[in-house]
Scaffold this motif. Structure first.
Motif, short mmCIF file in Angstrom:
data_model
loop_
_atom_site.label_atom_id
_atom_site.label_comp_id
_atom_site.label_asym_id
_atom_site.label_seq_id
_atom_site.Cartn_x
_atom_site.Cartn_y
_atom_site.Cartn_z
N VAL A 2 -60.85 56.48 22.52
CA VAL A 2 -62.07 56.00 21.86
C VAL A 2 -63.23 56.90 22.29
CG1 VAL A 2 -63.70 54.10 21.59
CG2 VAL A 2 -61.24 53.62 21.80
N VAL A 47 -60.27 49.17 19.99
CA VAL A 47 -61.56 48.51 19.86
C VAL A 47 -61.40 47.23 19.06
CG1 VAL A 47 -62.76 50.74 19.89
CG2 VAL A 47 -62.25 49.64 17.69
N ARG A 60 -61.41 57.25 27.33
CA ARG A 60 -62.76 56.82 26.96
C ARG A 60 -63.73 57.99 27.10
NH1 ARG A 60 -59.98 53.60 25.21
NH2 ARG A 60 -59.86 51.35 25.60
N LEU A 92 -64.77 47.41 23.52
CA LEU A 92 -63.59 48.23 23.72
C LEU A 92 -62.50 47.37 24.36
CD1 LEU A 92 -65.15 51.52 25.17
CD2 LEU A 92 -65.10 50.70 22.83
#
Length: 414
Positions: A249, A236, A381, A231
């Protein structure tokens, strides 16, 4: 780039059922999504292979029609579902005993009323458990004080003998542990789903389920053979050193890969299971029924070709038998001896078609168990999967649903 030619708002890493469910909900909300899958196919642990004309799932799995996420996302008629016989056959030292609903299967009254399977106390407790778990709303079951499944069964009035004869061998195959230490909350929810649904297998194997989820996504959303290396602040980076920018992500991989990408994420211990696939010339049991063993020499065994004839070539049979742990020297030979006994046949010459060990088959879910957990681990995240819920297909999809909901909420705040 996404199917529409624009950079994705969200990258989902992993095309298992959690990642596919997450992507489906994000797309429905108008968010551009790219799903990156390291392998050559969707499904994660829910995949099927064709081996010498046999359909081999990567570990024995069943499909429950009662799961809300399943019913919401899939047209069950498109999966060509083949049902198992309700109930279970129990191999004991004095022969086979059948436990199922006597209303729909009157022939089982012989085993029940004779006391061969359960005495009056256990039959009463079984009826009360069925009524409570089938009728109470899930939210009520989730709010109960938690304890081990063994403690819950004792509290429900079952005798130790019946627990050892039925619940312990049967639930070992469900939770992949043989001490009945799994959370009672999880047990009650799973038991409810079994009472209200039908256990099936898609005609093309369990891999048909994630394939159906992926087929509902726009072309180009899922990119196979694209492992993610790390990441970044922007999104990414793939193993090919390509950068995929994204505002958020979602890591929807197995636990090992998830921890590699997000070292701060805590994962539960996972149960290991190995399934042996044998291909005898004839079916040793002419019915689609799970068979368990009171001596617990295996978790369960089943003639899959009796469940779905398409699992085997014409004139052949396919038997799947699962055991706890990994394959080891001499284990398959000992298993053949047990199968010879429980099927009342000579399994010594059954060809071994495949051996599938799944090291991350199911998370350990000891009490007290948190049934739902946030997927948000840091700004932008997220992590989802069966380890964030109840360890089932329903749990994995529900975790993907929650991830999409939390991503959308955060994106709207920015």
């Amino acid at each position: 780039m996404t199917a529409g030619g624009r950079s994705p708002d969200v990258v989902v890493i992993g095309a298992g059922v959690a990642g596919l469910a997450c992507a489906q909900d994000l797309l429905a909300a108008g968010v551009a999504v790219q799903v990156l899958e390291a392998s050559d196919g969707v499904g994660g642990r829910m995949r099927s292979d064709l081996v010498d004309g046999f359909v081999i799932d990567r570990g024995f799995q069943v499909f429950n029609t009662s799961y809300p996420q399943v019913r919401r996302r899939l047209a069950l008629s498109d999966l060509s579902l083949r049902p198992f016989t309700p109930g279970v056959l129990i191999h004991t030292g004095t022969g086979r005993r059948r436990l199922t609903d006597p209303v729909s299967h009157p022939s089982t009254l012989v085993d029940l009323l004779s006391g061969r399977v359960a005495g009056p106390r256990d039959l009463t407790a079984l009826g009360a458990l069925a009524a409570s778990d089938a009728l109470l709303p899930p939210r009520r079951l989730k709010r109960r004080s938690d304890r081990s499944t063994r403690a819950a069964l004792a509290r429900a009035g079952f005798t130790d003998a019946f627990v050892e004869r039925f619940f312990r061998p049967f639930l070992s195959g469900v939770f992949l542990e043989d001490r009945l230490e799994t959370s009672a909350r999880v047990f009650h929810l799973v038991w409810r789903s079994m009472l209200r649904g039908t256990l099936c297998l898609p005609a093309d194997g369990i891999g048909a389920v994630p394939r159906a989820l992926a087929a509902a996504l726009p072309e180009g959303v899922v990119r196979l053979d694209t492992p993610v290396e790390r990441l970044t602040d922007e999104g990414v980076e793939t193993a090919a050193r390509a950068t995929v920018p994204a505002r958020a992500v979602v890591v929807a991989t197995g636990p090992g890969a998830a921890v590699t990408l997000m070292p701060d994420v805590t994962m539960p211990a996972y149960r290991v299971v190995t399934t042996y696939y044998h291909a005898p010339a004839e079916a040793p049991l002419r019915e689609p029924t799970l068979l368990v063993d009171t001596r617990r020499r295996f978790l369960n065994t089943c003639v899959l070709s009796e469940v779905a004839a398409s699992c085997a070539p014409p004139g052949r049979a396919l038997v799947a038998t699962s055991v706890l742990g990994a394959d080891a020297e001499g284990r398959e030979r000992a298993l053949r001896e047990a199968l010879s006994e429980v099927y009342a046949t000579d399994a010594a010459r059954w060809p071994v078609l495949a051996v599938r060990t799944v090291p991350e088959a199911l998370p350990a879910m000891a009490a007290p168990q948190e049934l739902t957990r946030t997927t948000r681990v840091a700004p932008g995240r997220y992590v989802c999967g069966d380890h964030r819920a109840t360890g089932s297909v329903q749990g994995a999809m529900a975790s993907g649903t929650r991830a999409a909901r939390e991503v959308l909420r955060d994106l709207r705040r920015r």
